[in-house]
Design an enzyme around this catalytic site. Structure first.
Site, short mmCIF file in Angstrom:
data_model
loop_
_atom_site.label_atom_id
_atom_site.label_comp_id
_atom_site.label_asym_id
_atom_site.label_seq_id
_atom_site.Cartn_x
_atom_site.Cartn_y
_atom_site.Cartn_z
N GLY A 46 0.83 -1.20 0.00
CA GLY A 46 0.00 0.00 0.00
C GLY A 46 0.86 1.25 0.00
N TRP A 104 -7.88 -2.14 -3.64
CA TRP A 104 -8.42 -0.84 -3.25
C TRP A 104 -8.63 0.08 -4.45
CZ3 TRP A 104 -10.05 -1.97 1.24
CH2 TRP A 104 -9.28 -2.74 2.11
N THR A 159 -10.71 2.33 -6.55
CA THR A 159 -11.94 3.10 -6.64
C THR A 159 -12.48 3.02 -8.06
OG1 THR A 159 -11.19 4.62 -4.92
CG2 THR A 159 -12.95 5.40 -6.34
N ARG A 200 -33.26 23.15 17.66
CA ARG A 200 -33.44 22.33 18.88
C ARG A 200 -33.38 23.21 20.11
NH1 ARG A 200 -34.50 19.16 22.57
NH2 ARG A 200 -33.43 17.18 23.00
N GLN A 204 -21.86 14.82 17.90
CA GLN A 204 -22.01 15.23 19.30
C GLN A 204 -23.03 16.36 19.44
OE1 GLN A 204 -20.35 13.50 21.56
NE2 GLN A 204 -21.11 14.58 23.35
N GLY A 250 -26.36 15.01 19.37
CA GLY A 250 -26.63 14.10 20.48
C GLY A 250 -27.10 12.75 19.99
N GLY A 251 -28.11 12.21 20.67
CA GLY A 251 -28.62 10.89 20.30
C GLY A 251 -29.12 10.85 18.87
N GLU A 253 -4.92 7.89 -0.50
CA GLU A 253 -3.97 8.86 -1.08
C GLU A 253 -2.76 9.06 -0.17
OE1 GLU A 253 -3.94 9.94 -4.00
OE2 GLU A 253 -5.98 9.74 -4.75
N THR A 260 -1.60 7.47 3.80
CA THR A 260 -2.11 7.69 5.15
C THR A 260 -1.53 8.99 5.72
OG1 THR A 260 -0.28 6.56 6.26
CG2 THR A 260 -2.14 5.19 5.51
#
Length: 380
Positions: A133, A158, A160, A269, A337, A340-341, A364, A366
């Site tokens: 890789g 890999w 694409t 919200r 975050q 939230g849920g 491309e 790491t």
């Protein structure tokens, strides 16, 4: 909200508006369904190609849009804000054409490049192997010369657009001379012996097909070799800097979209009698997200302007790829975050954005490899 852009010309401003219009009409309404079905959006690529959006950084005389990278990358960011899968695909297609443009003869370019840039053909890039890789010089796929043909055997991981592309830019070993023993070939998808393994079952980019390409006595005319024997690795590496800028722009578009969804949710919200964006703890999270997106955009544009000026930009491309993809991972995680849920459910797209951002720190090169490239450049 749309990203604020300072474009270099009136033409480029119009191009961004055209891109936004096409994205709103032809991409945003369908991408959630395509992703849910893991369906490859071939018609979307045709639409983008017919609008000239797959060929922007190439000269007009070969069928391109004649746009500087500064402009191309911002159009790519707009596409990626609606679909990271399609954004990655546009970047990969541009990279797949790069070898022909930079190393092909005039006859090769005239024969193949216009159709490749038209959008009627979609490209793929075969460099990585399962065991090679980050170290492409260790590849084992081999091309043996037999008269006026090369016979290719091996496997490329890999890939694409693997199994979906119309042509493959393939790096294969023509001698045992390490990195100097690799050559580059342009292989049509319908060549006998070329096939795609089952697509990878990925955690993200579900409508971007990724597969190992299998080469079983694939016969390629010698005229489809790009450059001389042994020039394949330099051809591949020369394109990677441009490809890294493409992924930087895609990651920034993804992060911008995550920020926009988070802001819209935070305005609607309510808790304790007011919108959650009015609570300082959450407002500061959004402020950090906005700063990450805008600093990422500035970073890739700085590298693009060096490229457009004909100046070295390898270090800056690695910095842009690293910064933009790390920032995208942080911004998309924070978007979950903020919601939230609800952010952890598929009722909202931010969980998809978070999954899509992760791979951008990997392909491309790491981000650990980017740090290696940057540090070696500094040591020179």
């Amino acid at each position: 909200m749309p990203a604020e852009r300072l474009m270099p010309t009136e033409e480029s401003t119009d191009l961004i508006e055209l891109t936004r219009s096409i994205v709103a009409k032809d991409l945003r309404p369908v991408i959630a369904g395509l992703d849910a079905r893991a369906e490859f959006p071939r018609d979307v690529f045709r639409t983008l190609g017919r609008a000239g959006l797959l060929s922007l950084p190439y000269p007009e005389e070969v069928g391109g849009g004649g746009q500087p990278y500064e402009v191309y990358l911002q159009a790519l960011e707009e596409i990626a804000s609606a679909s990271a899968s399609v954004g990655v695909g546009v970047s990969v297609h541009a990279l797949s054409c790069f070898g022909l443009f930079t190393a092909g003869t005039q006859e090769q370019q005239q024969a193949w490049l216009p159709e490749m840039l038209s959008g009627e053909q979609l490209g793929a890039y075969c460099l990585s192997e399962a065991h090679a890789g980050s170290d492409p010089a260790a590849m084992r796929t081999r091309a043996v010369r037999e008269g006026d043909e090369y016979v290719i055997n091996g496997a490329k991981a890999w890939t694409t657009h693997g199994g979906q592309a119309d042509f493959y830019k393939v790096m294969a070993r023509t001698s045992d001379d390490g990195g100097r023993g690799i050559s580059c070939f342009l292989v049509p998808a319908d060549t006998p012996g070329l096939s795609a393994d089952n697509p990878e079952q990925k955690m993200g980019l579900m409508s971007s097909t990724t597969a190992t390409m299998l080469f079983d006595d694939v016969r390629v005319p010698a005229e489809r070799r790009l450059g001389a024997e042994g020039q394949g690795l330099p051809i591949a590496l020369a394109g990677l800097d441009a490809g890294r800028l493409g992924i930087a722009a895609v990651a920034t578009g993804l992060a911008q979209e995550a920020l926009d969804v988070a802001i819209a949710y935070a305005k609607e919200r309510e808790t304790f009698g007011r919108a959650i964006i009015d609570h300082q703890g959450l407002a500061f999270v959004l402020a950090d997200m906005a700063a990450a997106v805008e600093s990422a955009r500035a970073t890739y544009l700085a590298a693009a302007r060096l490229k457009d000026a004909g100046r070295p930009y390898s270090r800056q491309a690695s910095i842009a790829k690293m910064v933009c993809t790390d920032n995208a991972m942080k911004v998309t995680t924070d978007a979950v975050q903020v919601l939230g849920g609800a952010g952890y459910t598929k009722d909202f797209p931010v969980e998809r954005f978070m999954r899509e951002a992760k791979v951008m720190q990997i392909f491309e090169g790491t981000n650990q490899i980017q740090r290696l490239v940057i540090s070696r450049n500094l040591a020179r």
